[in-house]
Design an enzyme around this catalytic site. Structure first.
Site, PDB file in Angstrom:
ATOM      1  CE  LYS A  67      -2.600  -1.071   3.648  1.00  0.00           C
ATOM      2  NZ  LYS A  67      -3.557  -0.923   4.588  1.00  0.00           N
TER       3      LYS A  67
ATOM      4  CE  LYS B 123      -1.928   3.914   4.819  1.00  0.00           C
ATOM      5  NZ  LYS B 123      -3.073   3.422   5.607  1.00  0.00           N
TER       6      LYS B 123
END
Ligand code: C2G
Length: 129
Positions: free
Chosen positions: A44, A46
């Site tokens: 993601k 992230k």
């Protein structure tokens, strides 16, 4: 027993997460939270401040949460819904429409996000890179 499921990173836990979890639990009797593994977060784009094990422990301490499972792939949701006998899938409305394919397996509910708070905002306000 009505079972609810939701997904997320839940890093640097804040009131937006708690508002989501409280409302998700209120839709049923049992809430399963599928928390992103560190590897999935990389997918993601992230990087969580807290590692998976800590984010899992923190979620397990929340009274609205009944069970915490790991999220490894985008594709595991249908199996998760089937294998856990889930009745309702819940996500914040920043995801509206993205998980409508689950409507063949359970109810899909998108809840309003809590304004003015996010993990990204916390990091930038504190200048954490
Ligand atoms: N959320 C919210 N209000 C905020 C921030 C987050 O309601 N101010 C909700 C999000 O909409 C999401 C949940 O809290 O439903 C978790 O947010 P994140 O940890 O940012 O999760 P995300 O990275 O969106 O991961 O497969 C789905 C992904 O794992 C979702």
């Amino acid at each position: 027993m009505k079972k609810v499921i939701t997904y997320g990173t839940f890093d640097l836990l804040h009131v937006g997460h708690i508002n989501l979890l409280r409302r998700a639990k209120a839709l049923g009797d049992y809430l399963v939270v599928v928390v992103s593994s560190d590897e999935f977060n990389a997918l993601k784009n992230k990087t969580a401040y807290y590692p998976y094990e800590d984010r899992k422990k923190i979620l397990e301490a929340i009274k609205y949460v009944d069970e915490v499972l790991p999220e490894y792939t985008w594709e595991q949701k249908i199996d998760d819904v089937k294998n856990n006998n889930i009745d309702i899938f819940v996500m914040g409305d920043d995801w509206t429409g993205k998980f409508d394919f689950l409507k063949d397996y359970c109810e899909v509910v998108y809840l309003g996000r809590t304004e003015g708070i996010s993990t990204t905002k916390i990091k930038s306000d504190l200048q954490i890179k």
